[in-house]
Write a protein that holds these residues in place. Structure first.
Motif, PDB file in Angstrom:
ATOM      1  N   PRO A  39      -4.016  -0.356  -0.670  1.00 54.13           N
ATOM      2  CA  PRO A  39      -4.821  -1.216  -1.542  1.00 54.13           C
ATOM      3  C   PRO A  39      -4.522  -2.687  -1.251  1.00 54.13           C
ATOM      4  O   PRO A  39      -3.406  -3.037  -0.850  1.00 54.13           O
ATOM      5  CB  PRO A  39      -4.362  -0.844  -2.954  1.00 54.13           C
ATOM      6  CG  PRO A  39      -3.671   0.471  -2.816  1.00 54.13           C
ATOM      7  CD  PRO A  39      -3.156   0.548  -1.421  1.00 54.13           C
ATOM      8  N   GLU A  40      -5.510  -3.543  -1.453  1.00 58.92           N
ATOM      9  CA  GLU A  40      -5.369  -4.960  -1.090  1.00 58.92           C
ATOM     10  C   GLU A  40      -4.185  -5.627  -1.775  1.00 58.92           C
ATOM     11  O   GLU A  40      -3.507  -6.471  -1.185  1.00 58.92           O
ATOM     12  CB  GLU A  40      -6.663  -5.710  -1.402  1.00 58.92           C
ATOM     13  CG  GLU A  40      -7.756  -5.419  -0.407  1.00 58.92           C
ATOM     14  CD  GLU A  40      -8.945  -6.332  -0.604  1.00 58.92           C
ATOM     15  OE1 GLU A  40      -8.737  -7.541  -0.842  1.00 58.92           O
ATOM     16  OE2 GLU A  40     -10.066  -5.829  -0.517  1.00 58.92           O
ATOM     17  N   SER A  52       2.616  -7.441   0.053  1.00 57.79           N
ATOM     18  CA  SER A  52       3.990  -7.242  -0.411  1.00 57.79           C
ATOM     19  C   SER A  52       4.959  -6.809   0.688  1.00 57.79           C
ATOM     20  O   SER A  52       6.163  -6.811   0.475  1.00 57.79           O
ATOM     21  CB  SER A  52       4.012  -6.214  -1.547  1.00 57.79           C
ATOM     22  OG  SER A  52       3.622  -4.952  -1.056  1.00 57.79           O
ATOM     23  N   PHE A  53       4.471  -6.434   1.864  1.00 57.60           N
ATOM     24  CA  PHE A  53       5.342  -5.983   2.946  1.00 57.60           C
ATOM     25  C   PHE A  53       5.720  -7.147   3.857  1.00 57.60           C
ATOM     26  O   PHE A  53       4.871  -7.906   4.297  1.00 57.60           O
ATOM     27  CB  PHE A  53       4.660  -4.899   3.790  1.00 57.60           C
ATOM     28  CG  PHE A  53       4.558  -3.573   3.096  1.00 57.60           C
ATOM     29  CD1 PHE A  53       5.636  -2.711   3.054  1.00 57.60           C
ATOM     30  CD2 PHE A  53       3.374  -3.194   2.482  1.00 57.60           C
ATOM     31  CE1 PHE A  53       5.551  -1.498   2.422  1.00 57.60           C
ATOM     32  CE2 PHE A  53       3.273  -1.981   1.839  1.00 57.60           C
ATOM     33  CZ  PHE A  53       4.359  -1.130   1.802  1.00 57.60           C
ATOM     34  N   SER A  54       7.020  -7.229   4.153  1.00 61.51           N
ATOM     35  CA  SER A  54       7.466  -8.221   5.130  1.00 61.51           C
ATOM     36  C   SER A  54       7.342  -7.606   6.525  1.00 61.51           C
ATOM     37  O   SER A  54       7.130  -6.395   6.674  1.00 61.51           O
ATOM     38  CB  SER A  54       8.923  -8.607   4.864  1.00 61.51           C
ATOM     39  OG  SER A  54       9.770  -7.509   5.151  1.00 61.51           O
ATOM     40  N   GLN A  55       7.518  -8.434   7.545  1.00 61.18           N
ATOM     41  CA  GLN A  55       7.440  -7.936   8.922  1.00 61.18           C
ATOM     42  C   GLN A  55       8.558  -6.929   9.189  1.00 61.18           C
ATOM     43  O   GLN A  55       8.348  -5.930   9.876  1.00 61.18           O
ATOM     44  CB  GLN A  55       7.517  -9.105   9.913  1.00 61.18           C
ATOM     45  CG  GLN A  55       7.209  -8.716  11.341  1.00 61.18           C
ATOM     46  CD  GLN A  55       5.816  -8.118  11.496  1.00 61.18           C
ATOM     47  OE1 GLN A  55       4.853  -8.599  10.920  1.00 61.18           O
ATOM     48  NE2 GLN A  55       5.715  -7.043  12.255  1.00 61.18           N
ATOM     49  N   GLU A  56       9.741  -7.177   8.622  1.00 56.61           N
ATOM     50  CA  GLU A  56      10.863  -6.255   8.797  1.00 56.61           C
ATOM     51  C   GLU A  56      10.568  -4.900   8.161  1.00 56.61           C
ATOM     52  O   GLU A  56      10.908  -3.848   8.709  1.00 56.61           O
ATOM     53  CB  GLU A  56      12.149  -6.843   8.197  1.00 56.61           C
ATOM     54  CG  GLU A  56      12.666  -8.073   8.912  1.00 56.61           C
ATOM     55  CD  GLU A  56      11.927  -9.344   8.493  1.00 56.61           C
ATOM     56  OE1 GLU A  56      11.344  -9.391   7.385  1.00 56.61           O
ATOM     57  OE2 GLU A  56      11.897 -10.280   9.304  1.00 56.61           O
ATOM     58  N   GLN A  57       9.926  -4.920   6.983  1.00 56.21           N
ATOM     59  CA  GLN A  57       9.596  -3.665   6.315  1.00 56.21           C
ATOM     60  C   GLN A  57       8.554  -2.882   7.120  1.00 56.21           C
ATOM     61  O   GLN A  57       8.645  -1.661   7.254  1.00 56.21           O
ATOM     62  CB  GLN A  57       9.080  -3.944   4.903  1.00 56.21           C
ATOM     63  CG  GLN A  57      10.155  -4.410   3.945  1.00 56.21           C
ATOM     64  CD  GLN A  57       9.573  -4.843   2.612  1.00 56.21           C
ATOM     65  OE1 GLN A  57       8.493  -5.440   2.567  1.00 56.21           O
ATOM     66  NE2 GLN A  57      10.291  -4.555   1.529  1.00 56.21           N
ATOM     67  N   LEU A  58       7.564  -3.584   7.655  1.00 55.04           N
ATOM     68  CA  LEU A  58       6.560  -2.912   8.469  1.00 55.04           C
ATOM     69  C   LEU A  58       7.180  -2.297   9.721  1.00 55.04           C
ATOM     70  O   LEU A  58       6.841  -1.172  10.109  1.00 55.04           O
ATOM     71  CB  LEU A  58       5.439  -3.884   8.852  1.00 55.04           C
ATOM     72  CG  LEU A  58       4.503  -4.303   7.717  1.00 55.04           C
ATOM     73  CD1 LEU A  58       3.581  -5.423   8.177  1.00 55.04           C
ATOM     74  CD2 LEU A  58       3.697  -3.116   7.225  1.00 55.04           C
ATOM     75  N   MET A 112      -4.626 -12.376   2.277  1.00 53.02           N
ATOM     76  CA  MET A 112      -4.555 -11.067   2.928  1.00 53.02           C
ATOM     77  C   MET A 112      -3.809 -11.200   4.246  1.00 53.02           C
ATOM     78  O   MET A 112      -3.951 -12.166   4.960  1.00 53.02           O
ATOM     79  CB  MET A 112      -5.979 -10.544   3.177  1.00 53.02           C
ATOM     80  CG  MET A 112      -5.978  -9.131   3.666  1.00 53.02           C
ATOM     81  SD  MET A 112      -7.608  -8.410   3.605  1.00 53.02           S
ATOM     82  CE  MET A 112      -8.039  -8.498   5.298  1.00 53.02           C
ATOM     83  N   LYS A 113      -3.015 -10.176   4.601  1.00 55.58           N
ATOM     84  CA  LYS A 113      -2.247 -10.198   5.845  1.00 55.58           C
ATOM     85  C   LYS A 113      -3.178 -10.282   7.032  1.00 55.58           C
ATOM     86  O   LYS A 113      -4.269  -9.739   7.019  1.00 55.58           O
ATOM     87  CB  LYS A 113      -1.404  -8.936   5.968  1.00 55.58           C
ATOM     88  CG  LYS A 113      -0.106  -9.045   5.240  1.00 55.58           C
ATOM     89  CD  LYS A 113       0.945  -8.346   6.058  1.00 55.58           C
ATOM     90  CE  LYS A 113       2.224  -8.301   5.306  1.00 55.58           C
ATOM     91  NZ  LYS A 113       3.093  -9.384   5.612  1.00 55.58           N
TER      92      LYS A 113
END
Length: 134
Positions: A19-20, A25-31, A1-2
């Motif tokens: 959802p967990e 699935s998200f990268s730092q850039e996507q966030l 988990m992140k």
């Protein structure tokens, strides 16, 4: 988990709602891109933060009551309105304080038996004696 502890408030809120299985699935850039895309703004903590919904017949209405210190820069019109409202409240406060002070002085004068205008009374002392002092 992140790791939620290392992320900022927007990422924490977003990841808590997902959802967990999607959190990883998200990268730092996507966030960061999501944060920019949603124009995230932190409204901060408020001493009073009441939110709810009301159902009236088939319609649902939401309400938000936030009370806290105003940290925004006010426009010139807002500054003028705020100054007017403050002056109005000050005027009302001073008027009521003066009237209350005069009433107390009148009651003290009447209790001491001082009669400034012979054979004239406002009736306040009689009402006060019969209803308050009894």
């Amino acid at each position: 988990m992140k790791q939620l502890q290392n992320s900022d408030w927007f990422e924490q809120g977003l990841l808590k709602r997902l959802p967990e299985e999607l959190r990883e699935s998200f990268s730092q850039e996507q966030l960061s891109a999501l944060k920019i895309a949603f124009g995230a703004r932190k409204w901060g903590q408020h001493p009073v933060d009441i939110r709810g919904t009301l159902k009236v017949w088939s319609w649902r209405y939401y309400f938000v009551i936030l009370i806290g210190r105003n940290k925004r820069e006010l426009s010139r019109a807002e500054q003028k309105t705020a100054a007017f409202v403050q002056a109005l409240f000050l005027l009302i406060f001073l008027t009521l304080s003066t009237l209350l002070g005069l009433l107390v002085l009148y009651l003290i004068k009447s209790a001491m038996g001082i009669d400034i205008f012979p054979h004239f009374s406002l009736g306040i002392w009689g009402w006060f004696k019969s209803n308050i002092l009894q």
